[in-house]
Design a protein around this motif. Structure first.
Motif, PDB file in Angstrom:
ATOM      1  N   LYS A   1       0.834  -1.206   0.000  1.00 18.74           N
ATOM      2  CA  LYS A   1       0.000   0.000   0.000  1.00 18.74           C
ATOM      3  C   LYS A   1       0.870   1.257   0.000  1.00 18.74           C
ATOM      4  CE  LYS A   1      -3.723  -2.434   0.398  1.00 18.74           C
ATOM      5  NZ  LYS A   1      -4.221  -2.960  -0.830  1.00 18.74           N
ATOM      6  N   ARG A   2       2.165   1.089  -0.223  1.00 16.05           N
ATOM      7  CA  ARG A   2       3.090   2.212  -0.225  1.00 16.05           C
ATOM      8  C   ARG A   2       2.998   2.999  -1.534  1.00 16.05           C
ATOM      9  NH1 ARG A   2       8.798  -0.186   1.956  1.00 16.05           N
ATOM     10  NH2 ARG A   2       8.054  -0.957   3.958  1.00 16.05           N
ATOM     11  N   ASN A   3       3.617   4.169  -1.522  1.00 14.08           N
ATOM     12  CA  ASN A   3       3.769   4.933  -2.753  1.00 14.08           C
ATOM     13  C   ASN A   3       4.849   4.271  -3.603  1.00 14.08           C
ATOM     14  OD1 ASN A   3       1.877   6.921  -2.041  1.00 14.08           O
ATOM     15  ND2 ASN A   3       3.388   7.903  -0.744  1.00 14.08           N
ATOM     16  N   ARG A   4       4.872   4.601  -4.878  1.00 12.06           N
ATOM     17  CA  ARG A   4       5.744   3.918  -5.832  1.00 12.06           C
ATOM     18  C   ARG A   4       6.855   4.841  -6.302  1.00 12.06           C
ATOM     19  NH1 ARG A   4       4.189   3.080 -11.722  1.00 12.06           N
ATOM     20  NH2 ARG A   4       2.307   4.146 -11.105  1.00 12.06           N
TER      21      ARG A   4
ATOM     22  N   VAL B   1       7.234  11.451   2.792  1.00 14.54           N
ATOM     23  CA  VAL B   1       7.160  10.081   2.295  1.00 14.54           C
ATOM     24  C   VAL B   1       8.512   9.422   2.485  1.00 14.54           C
ATOM     25  CG1 VAL B   1       6.757   8.628   0.282  1.00 14.54           C
ATOM     26  CG2 VAL B   1       5.425  10.709   0.592  1.00 14.54           C
ATOM     27  N   LYS B   2       8.572   8.419   3.378  1.00 11.90           N
ATOM     28  CA  LYS B   2       9.819   7.701   3.598  1.00 11.90           C
ATOM     29  C   LYS B   2       9.750   6.272   3.077  1.00 11.90           C
ATOM     30  CE  LYS B   2      12.412   9.672   7.295  1.00 11.90           C
ATOM     31  NZ  LYS B   2      13.127   9.375   8.515  1.00 11.90           N
ATOM     32  N   ASP B   3       8.565   5.677   3.107  1.00 11.05           N
ATOM     33  CA  ASP B   3       8.400   4.281   2.693  1.00 11.05           C
ATOM     34  C   ASP B   3       7.798   4.220   1.304  1.00 11.05           C
ATOM     35  OD1 ASP B   3       9.361   3.338   5.118  1.00 11.05           O
ATOM     36  OD2 ASP B   3       7.387   3.481   6.058  1.00 11.05           O
ATOM     37  N   VAL B   4       8.507   3.603   0.380  1.00 13.78           N
ATOM     38  CA  VAL B   4       8.050   3.451  -0.991  1.00 13.78           C
ATOM     39  C   VAL B   4       8.353   2.025  -1.446  1.00 13.78           C
ATOM     40  CG1 VAL B   4       8.410   5.871  -1.583  1.00 13.78           C
ATOM     41  CG2 VAL B   4      10.238   4.252  -1.971  1.00 13.78           C
ATOM     42  N   PHE B   5       7.784   1.636  -2.580  1.00 15.77           N
ATOM     43  CA  PHE B   5       8.271   0.424  -3.217  1.00 15.77           C
ATOM     44  C   PHE B   5       8.889   0.811  -4.548  1.00 15.77           C
ATOM     45  CE2 PHE B   5       3.806   0.239  -4.618  1.00 15.77           C
ATOM     46  CZ  PHE B   5       3.938  -0.007  -5.963  1.00 15.77           C
ATOM     47  N   PHE B   6       9.910   0.068  -4.929  1.00 16.60           N
ATOM     48  CA  PHE B   6      10.738   0.420  -6.066  1.00 16.60           C
ATOM     49  C   PHE B   6      10.197  -0.246  -7.317  1.00 16.60           C
ATOM     50  CE2 PHE B   6      14.744  -0.045  -8.569  1.00 16.60           C
ATOM     51  CZ  PHE B   6      14.952   1.303  -8.770  1.00 16.60           C
ATOM     52  N   ASP B   7       9.693   0.555  -8.236  1.00 15.20           N
ATOM     53  CA  ASP B   7       9.176   0.069  -9.517  1.00 15.20           C
ATOM     54  C   ASP B   7      10.245   0.302 -10.566  1.00 15.20           C
ATOM     55  OD1 ASP B   7       7.752  -0.633 -11.738  1.00 15.20           O
ATOM     56  OD2 ASP B   7       6.445   1.122 -11.706  1.00 15.20           O
ATOM     57  N   ARG B   8      10.988  -0.735 -10.888  1.00 11.64           N
ATOM     58  CA  ARG B   8      12.081  -0.596 -11.838  1.00 11.64           C
ATOM     59  C   ARG B   8      11.612  -0.711 -13.274  1.00 11.64           C
ATOM     60  NH1 ARG B   8      13.576  -5.974 -13.028  1.00 11.64           N
ATOM     61  NH2 ARG B   8      12.712  -7.419 -11.515  1.00 11.64           N
ATOM     62  N   GLY B   9      10.318  -0.897 -13.481  1.00 14.48           N
ATOM     63  CA  GLY B   9       9.773  -0.984 -14.829  1.00 14.48           C
ATOM     64  C   GLY B   9      10.254  -2.223 -15.537  1.00 14.48           C
TER      65      GLY B   9
ATOM     66  N   ILE C   1      22.402   1.863  -9.169  1.00 13.36           N
ATOM     67  CA  ILE C   1      23.082   3.019  -8.584  1.00 13.36           C
ATOM     68  C   ILE C   1      22.064   4.023  -8.056  1.00 13.36           C
ATOM     69  CG2 ILE C   1      24.508   5.029  -9.158  1.00 13.36           C
ATOM     70  CD1 ILE C   1      26.023   3.162 -11.108  1.00 13.36           C
ATOM     71  N   LEU C   2      21.011   4.294  -8.822  1.00 10.34           N
ATOM     72  CA  LEU C   2      19.967   5.222  -8.392  1.00 10.34           C
ATOM     73  C   LEU C   2      19.275   4.708  -7.133  1.00 10.34           C
ATOM     74  CD1 LEU C   2      17.610   7.190 -10.604  1.00 10.34           C
ATOM     75  CD2 LEU C   2      16.629   5.920  -8.738  1.00 10.34           C
ATOM     76  N   ALA C   3      18.946   3.419  -7.094  1.00 13.20           N
ATOM     77  CA  ALA C   3      18.254   2.841  -5.938  1.00 13.20           C
ATOM     78  C   ALA C   3      19.117   2.888  -4.683  1.00 13.20           C
ATOM     79  CB  ALA C   3      17.846   1.400  -6.245  1.00 13.20           C
TER      80      ALA C   3
ATOM     81  N   LEU D   1      15.423   6.758   2.088  1.00 11.71           N
ATOM     82  CA  LEU D   1      14.202   6.103   1.622  1.00 11.71           C
ATOM     83  C   LEU D   1      14.228   4.631   2.013  1.00 11.71           C
ATOM     84  CD1 LEU D   1      13.318   7.329  -1.979  1.00 11.71           C
ATOM     85  CD2 LEU D   1      12.116   7.769   0.135  1.00 11.71           C
ATOM     86  N   ASN D   2      13.084   4.095   2.386  1.00 14.08           N
ATOM     87  CA  ASN D   2      12.969   2.692   2.772  1.00 14.08           C
ATOM     88  C   ASN D   2      12.225   1.935   1.684  1.00 14.08           C
ATOM     89  OD1 ASN D   2      14.184   3.198   5.262  1.00 14.08           O
ATOM     90  ND2 ASN D   2      12.222   3.784   6.148  1.00 14.08           N
TER      91      ASN D   2
END
Length: 110
Positions: A17-20, A80-88, A98-100, A108-109
């Motif tokens: 339910k986190r932001n992306r 916003v500290k908690d996100v999920f990483f959408d690498r596409g 490197i960006l992540a 960022l978590n």
């Protein structure tokens, strides 16, 4: 069969339910944005086209690191500290990795 980006996004949205944190890269530039999928809003964005990054004479790896740090700073300022990483549709290596890692180092978590 779905392509890689559709599979990744479906799995992440199903369990989180986190932001992306969405990442896109072209041959010349790299872009990152924090997206609230529930409301359909972009919370923060950063790219290699920003004047603070563009004016520096850097290679692609250093630019990716700066974009990761900038997106982390902007999102933390917005709360916003908690996100999920959408690498596409990209593999987790090279500029994407490197960006992540730069975003994680700034707080960022994911």
């Amino acid at each position: 069969m779905k392509n890689r980006s559709e599979r990744i996004r479906y799995k992440l949205k199903k369990v989180s339910k986190r932001n992306r944190l969405s990442v896109y890269k072209s041959n010349c530039h790299i872009y990152a944005q924090i997206i609230n999928d529930k409301d359909g809003l972009t919370i923060a964005s950063s790219s290699s086209l920003e004047s603070t990054i563009r004016d520096k004479e850097l290679n692609k790896k250093d630019i990716a690191e700066l974009v990761g740090k900038e997106i982390a700073k902007k999102s933390i300022l917005k709360g916003v500290k908690d996100v999920f990483f959408d690498r596409g549709n990209y593999k987790y290596h090279g500029l994407i990795k490197i960006l992540a890692e730069a975003a994680r180092s700034e707080g960022l978590n994911f």
